[in-house]
Design an enzyme around this catalytic site. Structure first.
Site, PDB file in Angstrom:
ATOM      1  N   SER A  86      -2.008 -10.288   3.226  1.00 39.40           N
ATOM      2  CA  SER A  86      -1.829  -9.039   3.875  1.00 39.40           C
ATOM      3  C   SER A  86      -1.277  -9.233   5.188  1.00 39.40           C
ATOM      4  O   SER A  86      -1.862 -10.180   6.145  1.00 39.40           O
ATOM      5  CB  SER A  86      -3.137  -8.239   4.089  1.00 39.40           C
ATOM      6  OG  SER A  86      -3.105  -7.089   4.897  1.00 39.40           O
ATOM      7  N   ASP A 143       0.892  -1.232   0.155  1.00 39.06           N
ATOM      8  CA  ASP A 143       0.179  -0.156  -0.261  1.00 39.06           C
ATOM      9  C   ASP A 143       0.755   1.224  -0.100  1.00 39.06           C
ATOM     10  O   ASP A 143       0.653   2.139  -0.947  1.00 39.06           O
ATOM     11  CB  ASP A 143      -0.955   0.067   1.167  1.00 39.06           C
ATOM     12  CG  ASP A 143      -1.873  -1.097   1.226  1.00 39.06           C
ATOM     13  OD1 ASP A 143      -2.256  -1.244   0.080  1.00 39.06           O
ATOM     14  OD2 ASP A 143      -2.245  -1.675   2.293  1.00 39.06           O
ATOM     15  N   ARG A 154      -1.030   0.840  16.748  1.00 41.05           N
ATOM     16  CA  ARG A 154      -1.622   2.104  15.910  1.00 41.05           C
ATOM     17  C   ARG A 154      -1.498   3.559  16.561  1.00 41.05           C
ATOM     18  O   ARG A 154      -0.924   4.254  15.934  1.00 41.05           O
ATOM     19  CB  ARG A 154      -2.850   1.817  15.117  1.00 41.05           C
ATOM     20  CG  ARG A 154      -2.970   0.786  14.349  1.00 41.05           C
ATOM     21  CD  ARG A 154      -1.670   0.598  13.165  1.00 41.05           C
ATOM     22  NE  ARG A 154      -1.753  -0.488  12.246  1.00 41.05           N
ATOM     23  CZ  ARG A 154      -0.957  -0.943  11.536  1.00 41.05           C
ATOM     24  NH1 ARG A 154       0.411  -0.966  11.838  1.00 41.05           N
ATOM     25  NH2 ARG A 154      -0.918  -2.123  10.626  1.00 41.05           N
ATOM     26  N   ASP A 164      -7.946  -0.218  10.928  1.00 43.61           N
ATOM     27  CA  ASP A 164      -6.758   0.537  11.235  1.00 43.61           C
ATOM     28  C   ASP A 164      -7.051   2.033  10.743  1.00 43.61           C
ATOM     29  O   ASP A 164      -6.528   3.059  11.446  1.00 43.61           O
ATOM     30  CB  ASP A 164      -5.570   0.001  10.356  1.00 43.61           C
ATOM     31  CG  ASP A 164      -4.819  -0.865  11.131  1.00 43.61           C
ATOM     32  OD1 ASP A 164      -5.286  -1.272  12.266  1.00 43.61           O
ATOM     33  OD2 ASP A 164      -4.078  -1.772  10.497  1.00 43.61           O
TER      34      ASP A 164
END
Length: 410
Positions: free
Chosen positions: A180, A19, A99, A128
């Site tokens: 992923s 990404d 995060r 996320d």
């Protein structure tokens, strides 16, 4: 894309994965802006190799690689262990609590660099995006946020790969290995491809990186001893260690013994169910050790109430609500409960299993003198009769009422 002309400098949460590898190029093409890449080092180790060079080659003007590992362990992992927080009975929150700390650092650098916006590579289907953006709002409520997955024309990871290949952006995955993943000191997650169908057994021999499969785990058990002080692990096998080193060592020992492999279908915050495989070897050991030690250190009422708090704490962490008054208040309660969670525990690790092999604590509430099946001089068993009569009084009253009603019917 509103106010596109006002955005001249963007700070991007950069991992070097698929990404974010293409987002640098996409931001420059669509916003004609400067892009500063920021990597939060939360223990992903080998994934950090070559990231700065890659970011600069693909168009970033700068690349910060920030070492957050100590803060990650002490301010996020340990508080969550002390809480005993587990999402939906399985997930040890490895991505969730990584995060907020990364987003906090993103804001600090964005302010330092005078950036107009912060960008991330989270999809519009995942959790996320919420975790990053709630943390940004906590420290820079007026900061613009760019989430390419919510606005660009790319619809799949396959199209991302095509985009990268067209622009000669180096990527380390192919169509066939396009899982992923998220990796940090605490865990490694796997999603996508064959895992998207819950009917498929995971290809453990191909996807596991931190852990042995059960079949390849040693045939002999491993014994370890952990020492906790106020709910925090401080020693492994009688060696005093900092938190990062302790978790690294437990990851190695646990991984060798196939500890901490979880396959689950979880309920995402955005409403859908998602299937993933998690590897959390060291974390699984620490959760087990901490929970068992609490069994002798906490009284019944505190332990039972803390279980309720743990459920809410897990939801808050999973939902990205780390920087909230409620999470802080719950942590204050949890810290109070941990004042006596000090002691040592020995664990036996064997082919995915963690078995308690003995524990001690100076604050132990377990009394062999009271609990023994042998003769004792401290407990009068006749006292139980009156206790049972009072404890069962509501049952007795209800039963007599029902008897009375039955007699009246006749």
């Amino acid at each position: 894309m509103k106010n596109i002309n006002s955005i001249k400098k963007v700070v991007l949460a950069y991992s070097g994965g698929l990404d974010t590898s293409i987002i640098i190029s996409w931001l420059k093409e669509n916003y004609n802006c400067e892009v500063i890449a920021v990597v939060g080092n939360v223990g992903q180790k080998d994934e950090l190799i070559g990231l700065e060079e890659k970011a600069l080659k693909t168009g970033a003007s700068k690349c910060y690689i920030e070492d957050l590992t100590d803060e990650f362990v002490n301010d996020y992992i340990f508080p969550t262990i002390k809480a005993g927080a587990v999402y939906e009975g399985k997930y040890l929150l490895g991505t969730s609590f990584a995060r907020p700390i990364i987003a906090k650092r993103l804001v600090e650098i964005a302010i330092k660099e005078g950036a107009d916006a912060i960008a991330h590579g989270c999809t519009g289907k995942g959790n996320d995006q919420v975790r990053f953006e709630l943390a940004v709002k906590a420290f820079a409520p007026d900061m613009k946020i760019i989430a390419p997955w919510r606005i660009w024309d790319i619809k799949s990871r396959e199209e991302e790969i095509e985009y990268a290949l067209e622009r000669k952006i180096p990527i380390s995955i192919s169509y066939e290995t396009n899982y992923s993943k998220d990796k940090n000191l605490w865990h490694l997650s796997h999603e996508g491809l064959d895992l998207e169908d819950p009917a498929n057994e995971p290809k453990y021999d191909k996807i596991l990186e931190m852990c042995n499969t059960l079949e390849n785990a040693p045939d002999n058990p491993s014994y370890i001893k952990l020492k906790f002080e106020k709910g925090i692990p401080v020693e492994l096998n009688e060696e005093k260690l900092d938190g990062v080193t302790l978790i690294e060592k437990l990851n190695k020992i646990g991984g060798e013994n196939a500890i901490g492999i979880i396959d689950m279908v979880e309920n995402r915050l955005v409403g859908m169910k998602s299937r993933g495989v998690y590897e959390t070897p060291g974390g699984t050991i620490l959760y087990k050790a901490h929970k068992d030690l609490e069994e002798i250190c906490l009284d019944k009422e505190t332990a039972h109430y803390k279980q309720q708090v743990a459920l809410k704490f897990a939801d808050l962490v999973y939902n990205g609500q780390w920087f909230t008054p409620l999470r802080e208040a719950l942590s204050a309660f949890i810290d109070k409960t941990q004042e006596t969670v000090t002691g040592e525990i020995t664990l036996k690790l064997y082919k995915g299993n963690i078995i308690n092999a003995g524990m001690t604590s100076p604050y132990s509430l377990y009394s062999e003198e009271y609990a023994t099946f042998g003769e004792d001089a401290v407990y009068n068993q006749n006292d139980s009769s009156g206790f049972i009569n009072l404890f069962g009084l509501p049952i007795t009253v209800k039963a007599k009422m029902e008897e009375k009603l039955k007699k009246g019917d006749k």
